[in-house]
Scaffold this active site. Structure first.
Site, PDB file in Angstrom:
ATOM      1  N   ARG A  53       6.504  -0.253   3.380  1.00  0.00           N
ATOM      2  CA  ARG A  53       4.901  -0.202   3.125  1.00  0.00           C
ATOM      3  C   ARG A  53       4.497   0.006   4.404  1.00  0.00           C
ATOM      4  NH1 ARG A  53       2.450  -4.314   0.339  1.00  0.00           N
ATOM      5  NH2 ARG A  53       0.485  -3.790   1.398  1.00  0.00           N
ATOM      6  N   HIS A 112      -2.858  -2.135  -7.374  1.00  0.00           N
ATOM      7  CA  HIS A 112      -2.007  -2.318  -6.588  1.00  0.00           C
ATOM      8  C   HIS A 112      -0.644  -1.044  -5.081  1.00  0.00           C
ATOM      9  CE1 HIS A 112      -0.577  -4.083  -2.381  1.00  0.00           C
ATOM     10  NE2 HIS A 112       0.972  -4.883  -2.923  1.00  0.00           N
ATOM     11  N   ARG A 140      -7.997  -5.258   1.026  1.00  0.00           N
ATOM     12  CA  ARG A 140      -7.469  -6.063  -0.128  1.00  0.00           C
ATOM     13  C   ARG A 140      -8.660  -7.289  -0.588  1.00  0.00           C
ATOM     14  NH1 ARG A 140      -1.844  -7.703  -0.369  1.00  0.00           N
ATOM     15  NH2 ARG A 140      -1.687  -9.438  -0.437  1.00  0.00           N
TER      16      ARG A 140
END
Length: 308
Positions: free
Chosen positions: A294, A134, A107
Protein backbone atom coordinates in the site's frame (compact mmCIF):
# COMPACT_ATOMS: atom_id res chain seq x y z
CA UNK A 1 -6.95 17.48 -13.34
CA UNK A 2 -5.08 14.17 -12.77
CA UNK A 3 -7.33 12.74 -10.07
CA UNK A 4 -7.16 9.08 -9.04
CA UNK A 5 -10.82 8.26 -8.40
CA UNK A 6 -11.17 4.69 -9.68
CA UNK A 7 -9.18 2.09 -11.56
CA UNK A 8 -11.66 1.88 -14.44
CA UNK A 9 -11.51 5.65 -15.00
CA UNK A 10 -7.69 5.70 -15.18
CA UNK A 11 -5.88 4.96 -18.45
CA UNK A 12 -4.39 1.43 -18.44
CA UNK A 13 -1.01 2.79 -19.55
CA UNK A 14 -0.98 5.12 -16.54
CA UNK A 15 -1.93 2.24 -14.24
CA UNK A 16 0.93 0.14 -15.58
CA UNK A 17 3.36 3.02 -15.20
CA UNK A 18 2.28 3.48 -11.57
CA UNK A 19 2.79 -0.21 -10.77
CA UNK A 20 6.24 -0.19 -12.38
CA UNK A 21 7.15 3.05 -10.61
CA UNK A 22 5.99 1.65 -7.26
CA UNK A 23 8.21 -1.41 -7.67
CA UNK A 24 11.20 0.76 -8.58
CA UNK A 25 10.71 2.97 -5.51
CA UNK A 26 10.37 -0.09 -3.29
CA UNK A 27 13.58 -1.59 -4.69
CA UNK A 28 15.41 1.69 -4.12
CA UNK A 29 14.55 1.48 -0.42
CA UNK A 30 15.83 -2.07 0.07
CA UNK A 31 17.92 -2.27 3.23
CA UNK A 32 17.18 1.28 4.39
CA UNK A 33 15.76 1.97 7.88
CA UNK A 34 12.03 2.61 7.65
CA UNK A 35 12.34 6.26 8.64
CA UNK A 36 14.96 7.08 6.00
CA UNK A 37 13.80 9.65 3.44
CA UNK A 38 13.79 8.62 -0.20
CA UNK A 39 16.87 9.64 -2.19
CA UNK A 40 14.52 11.61 -4.40
CA UNK A 41 12.33 14.16 -2.64
CA UNK A 42 9.68 14.84 -5.28
CA UNK A 43 7.10 16.08 -2.76
CA UNK A 44 9.40 18.66 -1.15
CA UNK A 45 7.40 21.84 -0.49
CA UNK A 46 4.12 19.97 -1.08
CA UNK A 47 1.30 19.80 1.47
CA UNK A 48 -1.18 16.90 1.31
CA UNK A 49 -4.54 16.85 3.13
CA UNK A 50 -5.58 13.39 4.32
CA UNK A 51 -9.31 13.33 5.16
CA UNK A 52 -10.79 10.39 7.07
CA UNK A 53 -14.52 10.10 7.53
CA UNK A 54 -14.01 6.37 8.13
CA UNK A 55 -11.50 4.89 10.62
CA UNK A 56 -8.27 3.61 9.15
CA UNK A 57 -4.97 1.95 9.98
CA UNK A 58 -3.25 1.01 6.71
CA UNK A 59 -4.59 3.90 4.62
CA UNK A 60 -3.69 6.52 7.21
CA UNK A 61 -0.22 5.24 8.06
CA UNK A 62 0.80 4.38 4.49
CA UNK A 63 -0.29 7.71 2.99
CA UNK A 64 1.19 9.73 5.85
CA UNK A 65 4.50 7.87 5.73
CA UNK A 66 4.64 7.89 1.94
CA UNK A 67 4.27 11.67 1.74
CA UNK A 68 6.92 12.14 4.44
CA UNK A 69 9.39 9.74 2.81
CA UNK A 70 9.12 11.77 -0.40
CA UNK A 71 9.78 15.06 1.40
CA UNK A 72 6.23 16.39 1.71
CA UNK A 73 4.07 17.28 4.70
CA UNK A 74 0.62 16.03 5.67
CA UNK A 75 -2.40 17.49 7.38
CA UNK A 76 -4.57 14.66 8.78
CA UNK A 77 -8.23 15.64 9.24
CA UNK A 78 -11.23 13.69 10.45
CA UNK A 79 -14.73 14.08 9.07
CA UNK A 80 -15.94 15.42 12.41
CA UNK A 81 -13.30 18.16 12.29
CA UNK A 82 -14.43 19.23 8.84
CA UNK A 83 -18.14 18.43 9.22
CA UNK A 84 -18.22 17.51 5.57
CA UNK A 85 -21.54 18.37 3.98
CA UNK A 86 -23.07 19.54 7.28
CA UNK A 87 -22.04 23.11 8.10
CA UNK A 88 -20.50 23.72 4.68
CA UNK A 89 -21.06 22.15 1.29
CA UNK A 90 -18.58 19.63 -0.07
CA UNK A 91 -18.00 21.96 -3.00
CA UNK A 92 -17.04 24.88 -0.76
CA UNK A 93 -14.79 22.66 1.36
CA UNK A 94 -13.02 21.53 -1.83
CA UNK A 95 -12.55 25.13 -2.97
CA UNK A 96 -11.16 26.22 0.39
CA UNK A 97 -8.78 23.28 0.77
CA UNK A 98 -7.50 23.90 -2.76
CA UNK A 99 -6.21 27.28 -1.57
CA UNK A 100 -4.15 25.61 1.18
CA UNK A 101 -2.89 22.23 -0.04
CA UNK A 102 -1.46 20.62 -3.17
CA UNK A 103 -3.47 17.36 -3.06
CA UNK A 104 -6.45 15.87 -1.22
CA UNK A 105 -6.84 12.21 -0.27
CA UNK A 106 -10.27 11.35 1.09
CA UNK A 107 -11.56 8.17 2.71
CA UNK A 108 -15.31 8.52 2.94
CA UNK A 109 -18.63 6.70 2.88
CA UNK A 110 -20.63 7.94 -0.10
CA UNK A 111 -19.08 7.93 -3.55
CA UNK A 112 -20.95 11.15 -4.30
CA UNK A 113 -18.82 12.99 -1.72
CA UNK A 114 -15.63 11.88 -3.49
CA UNK A 115 -16.91 13.00 -6.89
CA UNK A 116 -18.19 16.35 -5.63
CA UNK A 117 -14.84 16.97 -3.96
CA UNK A 118 -13.01 16.19 -7.21
CA UNK A 119 -15.40 18.26 -9.32
CA UNK A 120 -14.81 21.43 -7.31
CA UNK A 121 -11.19 21.03 -6.19
CA UNK A 122 -8.43 22.83 -8.05
CA UNK A 123 -5.92 20.20 -6.89
CA UNK A 124 -5.79 16.42 -7.50
CA UNK A 125 -8.07 14.19 -5.40
CA UNK A 126 -7.31 10.55 -4.53
CA UNK A 127 -9.94 8.00 -3.57
CA UNK A 128 -8.74 6.44 -0.29
CA UNK A 129 -11.94 4.34 -0.12
CA UNK A 130 -15.68 4.74 -0.55
CA UNK A 131 -18.57 2.37 0.01
CA UNK A 132 -18.39 1.61 -3.73
CA UNK A 133 -14.67 1.09 -4.40
CA UNK A 134 -11.14 0.86 -3.00
CA UNK A 135 -8.73 1.45 -5.91
CA UNK A 136 -5.53 2.08 -3.92
CA UNK A 137 -5.85 -1.35 -2.32
CA UNK A 138 -6.13 -3.17 -5.61
CA UNK A 139 -3.15 -1.30 -7.07
CA UNK A 140 -1.15 -2.72 -4.16
CA UNK A 141 -2.67 -6.16 -4.78
CA UNK A 142 -1.69 -6.18 -8.46
CA UNK A 143 1.81 -5.05 -7.49
CA UNK A 144 2.04 -7.84 -4.90
CA UNK A 145 0.87 -10.56 -7.26
CA UNK A 146 3.36 -9.52 -9.92
CA UNK A 147 6.22 -9.41 -7.40
CA UNK A 148 5.61 -13.06 -6.61
CA UNK A 149 4.27 -14.59 -9.83
CA UNK A 150 4.94 -12.26 -12.74
CA UNK A 151 2.36 -10.54 -15.00
CA UNK A 152 -1.24 -10.79 -13.81
CA UNK A 153 -2.61 -10.59 -17.37
CA UNK A 154 -4.43 -13.80 -18.29
CA UNK A 155 -4.48 -15.14 -14.72
CA UNK A 156 -7.50 -16.51 -12.85
CA UNK A 157 -8.48 -14.52 -9.76
CA UNK A 158 -11.19 -15.88 -7.45
CA UNK A 159 -13.09 -13.61 -5.09
CA UNK A 160 -14.88 -15.44 -2.30
CA UNK A 161 -17.58 -14.02 -0.02
CA UNK A 162 -19.27 -10.65 -0.35
CA UNK A 163 -19.22 -8.64 -3.60
CA UNK A 164 -18.30 -5.46 -1.74
CA UNK A 165 -16.32 -2.32 -2.59
CA UNK A 166 -12.98 -4.16 -2.72
CA UNK A 167 -14.49 -6.77 -5.04
CA UNK A 168 -15.76 -3.90 -7.22
CA UNK A 169 -12.25 -2.55 -7.62
CA UNK A 170 -10.99 -6.05 -8.48
CA UNK A 171 -13.56 -6.09 -11.29
CA UNK A 172 -12.32 -2.69 -12.46
CA UNK A 173 -8.75 -3.98 -12.40
CA UNK A 174 -9.70 -7.16 -14.27
CA UNK A 175 -10.74 -5.09 -17.26
CA UNK A 176 -7.77 -2.73 -17.10
CA UNK A 177 -5.03 -5.31 -16.41
CA UNK A 178 -6.55 -8.18 -18.42
CA UNK A 179 -7.19 -10.97 -15.91
CA UNK A 180 -10.30 -13.13 -15.45
CA UNK A 181 -12.32 -13.01 -12.25
CA UNK A 182 -14.56 -15.67 -10.70
CA UNK A 183 -16.98 -14.66 -7.95
CA UNK A 184 -18.10 -17.29 -5.48
CA UNK A 185 -20.60 -16.26 -2.84
CA UNK A 186 -24.33 -16.11 -2.18
CA UNK A 187 -26.41 -14.61 -4.96
CA UNK A 188 -27.80 -11.96 -2.61
CA UNK A 189 -24.26 -10.56 -2.22
CA UNK A 190 -23.28 -10.54 -5.90
CA UNK A 191 -21.16 -7.56 -7.02
CA UNK A 192 -22.77 -4.64 -8.84
CA UNK A 193 -23.82 -5.71 -12.39
CA UNK A 194 -22.50 -2.39 -13.69
CA UNK A 195 -18.97 -3.33 -12.65
CA UNK A 196 -19.32 -6.85 -14.04
CA UNK A 197 -20.34 -5.32 -17.38
CA UNK A 198 -17.36 -2.94 -17.31
CA UNK A 199 -14.96 -5.88 -16.99
CA UNK A 200 -16.67 -7.97 -19.65
CA UNK A 201 -16.74 -5.02 -22.04
CA UNK A 202 -12.93 -4.98 -21.81
CA UNK A 203 -12.84 -8.57 -23.08
CA UNK A 204 -12.13 -10.48 -19.86
CA UNK A 205 -14.20 -13.30 -18.40
CA UNK A 206 -16.28 -12.87 -15.24
CA UNK A 207 -17.87 -16.04 -13.85
CA UNK A 208 -20.32 -16.68 -11.03
CA UNK A 209 -19.89 -20.11 -9.42
CA UNK A 210 -21.79 -20.78 -6.20
CA UNK A 211 -19.80 -23.86 -5.23
CA UNK A 212 -16.53 -22.50 -3.77
CA UNK A 213 -14.63 -25.73 -4.44
CA UNK A 214 -15.44 -25.61 -8.15
CA UNK A 215 -14.80 -21.88 -8.22
CA UNK A 216 -11.20 -22.07 -6.97
CA UNK A 217 -10.14 -24.91 -9.28
CA UNK A 218 -7.19 -23.67 -11.29
CA UNK A 219 -7.05 -20.35 -9.44
CA UNK A 220 -3.83 -18.32 -9.50
CA UNK A 221 -5.05 -16.00 -6.74
CA UNK A 222 -7.76 -16.40 -4.09
CA UNK A 223 -9.00 -13.25 -2.35
CA UNK A 224 -11.25 -12.77 0.68
CA UNK A 225 -12.46 -9.84 2.76
CA UNK A 226 -14.36 -9.36 6.01
CA UNK A 227 -17.94 -10.54 6.13
CA UNK A 228 -19.18 -7.72 8.36
CA UNK A 229 -18.69 -4.00 8.65
CA UNK A 230 -17.75 -2.28 11.90
CA UNK A 231 -21.14 -0.55 11.71
CA UNK A 232 -23.26 -3.74 11.38
CA UNK A 233 -25.63 -4.68 14.19
CA UNK A 234 -25.27 -7.97 16.05
CA UNK A 235 -28.27 -9.46 14.25
CA UNK A 236 -26.82 -8.47 10.88
CA UNK A 237 -23.47 -10.02 11.83
CA UNK A 238 -25.11 -13.32 12.75
CA UNK A 239 -27.17 -13.40 9.56
CA UNK A 240 -24.15 -12.68 7.37
CA UNK A 241 -22.03 -15.28 9.15
CA UNK A 242 -24.65 -17.94 8.52
CA UNK A 243 -24.92 -16.91 4.88
CA UNK A 244 -21.17 -16.75 4.20
CA UNK A 245 -19.82 -19.60 6.31
CA UNK A 246 -19.63 -22.01 3.31
CA UNK A 247 -17.26 -19.54 1.62
CA UNK A 248 -14.58 -19.49 4.32
CA UNK A 249 -11.07 -19.78 2.87
CA UNK A 250 -9.35 -22.66 4.64
CA UNK A 251 -6.63 -25.17 3.80
CA UNK A 252 -9.14 -27.60 2.30
CA UNK A 253 -10.43 -24.95 -0.10
CA UNK A 254 -6.95 -23.70 -1.05
CA UNK A 255 -5.97 -27.28 -1.90
CA UNK A 256 -8.28 -27.06 -4.94
CA UNK A 257 -6.48 -23.99 -6.34
CA UNK A 258 -3.20 -24.25 -8.24
CA UNK A 259 -0.30 -25.50 -6.07
CA UNK A 260 1.41 -22.11 -6.41
CA UNK A 261 -1.78 -20.05 -5.92
CA UNK A 262 -1.51 -17.02 -3.64
CA UNK A 263 -3.95 -15.85 -0.98
CA UNK A 264 -4.73 -12.18 -0.35
CA UNK A 265 -6.82 -10.22 2.14
CA UNK A 266 -6.79 -6.42 2.41
CA UNK A 267 -7.00 -6.56 6.23
CA UNK A 268 -8.14 -6.18 8.92
CA UNK A 269 -9.18 -9.84 8.98
CA UNK A 270 -11.43 -11.71 11.39
CA UNK A 271 -9.42 -14.87 11.86
CA UNK A 272 -11.40 -18.11 11.74
CA UNK A 273 -14.32 -16.32 10.08
CA UNK A 274 -13.74 -15.45 6.40
CA UNK A 275 -10.29 -17.09 6.52
CA UNK A 276 -8.48 -19.41 8.90
CA UNK A 277 -5.21 -18.59 10.61
CA UNK A 278 -3.69 -21.64 8.93
CA UNK A 279 -4.17 -19.95 5.55
CA UNK A 280 -3.33 -16.42 6.71
CA UNK A 281 -0.04 -17.57 8.22
CA UNK A 282 0.63 -20.27 5.63
CA UNK A 283 3.06 -20.40 2.71
CA UNK A 284 0.53 -19.21 0.11
CA UNK A 285 -0.40 -16.05 2.02
CA UNK A 286 1.09 -12.72 0.95
CA UNK A 287 -1.14 -10.53 3.13
CA UNK A 288 1.68 -8.62 4.82
CA UNK A 289 3.53 -7.99 1.56
CA UNK A 290 0.16 -6.74 0.31
CA UNK A 291 -0.18 -4.41 3.32
CA UNK A 292 3.36 -3.07 2.87
CA UNK A 293 2.78 -2.45 -0.81
CA UNK A 294 0.00 0.00 0.00
CA UNK A 295 2.85 2.37 0.89
CA UNK A 296 4.74 1.94 -2.38
CA UNK A 297 1.70 1.87 -4.67
CA UNK A 298 0.26 5.01 -3.10
CA UNK A 299 3.57 6.83 -3.42
CA UNK A 300 3.42 6.13 -7.14
CA UNK A 301 -0.20 7.34 -7.26
CA UNK A 302 0.73 10.55 -5.44
CA UNK A 303 3.56 11.22 -7.87
CA UNK A 304 1.30 10.51 -10.85
CA UNK A 305 -1.35 12.94 -9.61
CA UNK A 306 1.16 15.67 -8.84
CA UNK A 307 3.21 15.09 -11.99
CA UNK A 308 6.49 14.83 -10.07
Amino acid sequence: MPHFLDIHTTDPADLRQMIDHARAMKTARDGLPKGTPDAEQPLANHMVALIFEKPSTRTRVSFDLGVRQMGGQTMVLSGSELQLGHGETIADTARVLSRYVDLIMIRTFEESILHEMAEHADVPVINGLTNRSHPCQIMADVMTYEEHRGPIRGRKVVWTGDGNNVCASFLHAAGQFGFDLTFTGPETLDPDPEYVALARDKGVQVYFIRDPVRAVEGADLVVADTWVSMHDSQSTRERRHNLLRPYQVNEALMAHAKPDALFMHCLPAHREEEVTSAVMDGPQSVIFDEAENRLHAQKAILRHCLGV
